[in-house]
Design an enzyme around this catalytic site. Structure first.
Site, PDB file in Angstrom:
ATOM      1  N   ASP A 102     -28.585  24.102 -14.541  1.00 38.75           N
ATOM      2  CA  ASP A 102     -27.506  23.564 -13.572  1.00 38.75           C
ATOM      3  C   ASP A 102     -27.291  22.147 -14.034  1.00 38.75           C
ATOM      4  O   ASP A 102     -28.255  21.316 -13.841  1.00 38.75           O
ATOM      5  CB  ASP A 102     -27.917  23.918 -12.283  1.00 38.75           C
ATOM      6  N   LYS A 162     -19.069  28.135 -11.740  1.00 42.41           N
ATOM      7  CA  LYS A 162     -19.075  29.052 -10.778  1.00 42.41           C
ATOM      8  C   LYS A 162     -17.656  29.237  -9.808  1.00 42.41           C
ATOM      9  O   LYS A 162     -17.076  28.074  -9.660  1.00 42.41           O
ATOM     10  CB  LYS A 162     -20.377  28.478  -9.453  1.00 42.41           C
ATOM     11  N   ARG A 207     -38.672  42.549  -9.261  1.00 41.32           N
ATOM     12  CA  ARG A 207     -39.447  43.737  -8.898  1.00 41.32           C
ATOM     13  C   ARG A 207     -38.473  45.004  -8.382  1.00 41.32           C
ATOM     14  O   ARG A 207     -38.690  46.244  -8.772  1.00 41.32           O
ATOM     15  CB  ARG A 207     -40.430  43.622  -7.925  1.00 41.32           C
ATOM     16  N   GLY A 254     -34.736  29.718  -7.431  1.00 38.83           N
ATOM     17  CA  GLY A 254     -36.244  29.233  -7.109  1.00 38.83           C
ATOM     18  C   GLY A 254     -37.072  29.009  -8.166  1.00 38.83           C
ATOM     19  O   GLY A 254     -38.103  28.450  -7.705  1.00 38.83           O
ATOM     20  N   GLY A 299     -31.856  26.291 -11.572  1.00 37.36           N
ATOM     21  CA  GLY A 299     -30.672  25.272 -10.921  1.00 37.36           C
ATOM     22  C   GLY A 299     -31.366  23.936 -10.285  1.00 37.36           C
ATOM     23  O   GLY A 299     -31.584  23.191 -11.102  1.00 37.36           O
ATOM     24  N   SER A 300     -31.897  24.016  -9.178  1.00 39.34           N
ATOM     25  CA  SER A 300     -32.122  22.677  -8.487  1.00 39.34           C
ATOM     26  C   SER A 300     -33.438  22.197  -9.285  1.00 39.34           C
ATOM     27  O   SER A 300     -33.956  21.042  -8.969  1.00 39.34           O
ATOM     28  CB  SER A 300     -32.579  22.781  -7.010  1.00 39.34           C
TER      29      SER A 300
END
Lengths: 305, 194
Positions: A35, A92, A176, A225, A246-247
């Protein structure tokens, strides 16, 4: 671009063909997609070894903090980033926002992310993605959701994880779930597939494909995450074929070093010594959010139908 | 490894990109395929494939993994190589736009993203003529490069819209399209016969 078109070639297809959309997703495999919010960050990402960048106005952690309606990024900002790098540029759109997607297609964006990170524009329907030249990626928490998005034309699936949380637990849960449900589906008998398609709320033909091939019909990436080199390697170990960060990079204390480290760990996810080497000398990762402190209404992964 | 005895051995450079699709075709040809992530992985290989992916990413990765000189040495020692799309760019003598460091093993100039972005990607049949063994090849172009100014030793094996899309110089083979995506094994077979 089609000035040389031979006219009588039955096999000639354009970018709207599903094969070519999946083709680009295949090219992004084994890579890291980062990102970025401006040209400078995009160059940093390319320099660090990213295989693509996701152009957006605010990283998910800031969207979460600021609140309000999160929309498609400004056209000028995306164009700026397109001019500044040679790797593919993604952007996005809000779930169901067909016109934001048409605008990105007109911009020649390489991949469109119909993303739960932005505020949904339609609370019942996603975009009919077959009807575009640009390929789409969509988030999924489980196999049924993944196959519904592929049925609508998504050429790449990513886990939703919990964007902007710096917490890997949701991406792990979603990986999972998708990979485990694929294994379950493989073990079924043919006559059980229709009832299972009904259970998954997924198209029968795609359920049959997964039963026969033991994988999704499109590449399966992880997102949401990922903040450290071992996070990246963990997602690969659980079956992700590439990762989105991302972040995790630009909210850390050392974006350039962390970007390089995550790329390295992603390449060598099977080699703990290399993942360890990637961790050496890094400053602090982004601050994370414990999931139990997030109200259900604050969880971005719950968006999408 | 004893199971591999007698089988040809081909490595796929696994920095980034469509590695698995090449391994699938190698498996179909009963070739022992393996990923290459370091110079030790090159030992005992008959051929090496540089797959499609992002040439900037792979070029940086080759340096990071210390593979640049070992790959050049592999080619100089007579090892066969195939580069597809980004891999073709990395084999080229030079790159015209958004230059990336290359291995310089093929006497052509590469033009990156020569057709445009993903919305300009396409597939087409190869032009009539060219190598008869490869006739009617369905060529999948994804953000593809073009190859220009080939040297005298470079043979053009296939063209699409009159432009070279498969070229050969000695034991180095390069395609601007993706044989691994169309599932046609003829180019991988050719690599093994070089």
């Amino acid at each position: 671009m089609s000035d040389q078109s031979s006219g009588n070639d039955d096999q000639r297809t354009g970018a709207e063909s599903f094969e070519l959309k999946i083709g680009l997703a295949e090219m992004l495999r084994n890579g890291v997609i980062m990102d970025v919010t401006d040209a400078e960050q995009a160059k940093l990402a390319q320099e660090a070894g990213a295989c693509a960048v996701m152009a957006l106005e605010r990283v998910p952690a800031d969207i979460r903090r600021d609140g309000g309606v999160a929309r498609m990024s400004a056209v000028d900002m995306i164009e700026n980033i397109q001019r500044s790098v040679s790797i593919p540029v993604m952007a996005k759109v809000r779930i169901g926002h067909v016109m934001e997607a048409r605008v990105l297609e007109a911009l020649g964006v390489d991949f469109i992310d119909e993303s739960e990170v932005l505020t949904p524009a339609d609370d019942e329907h996603h975009i009919d993605k077959h009807d575009f030249k640009s390929p789409f990626v969509c988030g999924a928490r489980n196999l049924g959701e993944a196959l519904r998005r592929i049925g609508e034309g998504a050429a790449m699936i990513r886990t939703k994880g919990e964007a902007g949380s710096g917490n890997i637990v949701e991406a792990v849960r979603h990986l999972r779930s998708v990979c485990g449900e694929i294994r379950t589906l493989q073990s079924l008998r043919p006559e059980e597939l229709m009832a299972h398609a009904k259970h998954l709320q997924a198209p029968y033909e795609l359920v049959r494909f997964v039963h026969e091939n033991g994988r999704l019909p499109v590449p399966n990436f992880a997102a949401g995450g990922i903040a450290t080199p071992p996070d990246a390697a963990l997602c690969r170990q659980l079956g992700a074929e590439a990762i989105f960060v991302g972040s995790g990079i630009f909210k850390s204390e050392d974006p350039a070093a962390r970007a390089r480290a995550i790329v390295h760990a992603n390449t060598h996810w099977q080699d703990a010594a290399e993942v360890m080497a990637a961790c050496r000398g890094l400053a602090n990762a982004m601050e994370g959010i414990e999931m139990s402190t997030l109200d259900e209404s604050e969880r971005l992964a719950n968006r999408g139908w | 490894m004893s199971g591999d005895r007698g089988r040809r051995r081909v490595g796929v450079v696994a920095v980034q990109g469509a590695v698995e699709k090449h391994l699938t075709i190698l498996e179909e040809l009963d070739v022992a395929g393996r990923t290459v992530l370091g110079k030790d992985d090159l030992a005992g290989l008959d051929a090496v494939i540089l797959p499609g992916g992002e040439s900037t990413t792979i070029s940086k990765g080759l340096e990071r993994l210390g593979l640049v000189d070992p790959l050049r040495a592999f080619a100089v020692a007579g090892g066969a190589m195939l580069g597809t799309c980004a891999g073709a760019i990395l084999l080229a003598r030079e790159v015209r736009n958004d230059a990336v460091p290359t291995l310089g093993l093929l006497d052509v100039r590469a033009v990156r993203n020569a057709y445009g972005t993903q919305v300009n990607s396409f597939s087409a049949s190869s032009d009539p003529g060219g190598d008869p063994e490869l006739a009617g090849m369905r060529c999948v172009f994804i953000r593809a490069p073009q190859l220009e100014d080939p040297g005298a030793a470079v043979e053009v094996l296939l063209r699409v819209d009159t432009r070279p899309v498969l070229v050969r110089e000695g034991r180095i083979l390069a395609s601007t399209f993706h044989p691994e995506l169309a599932g046609d094994p003829r180019i991988h077979q050719l690599l093994l016969e070089l």
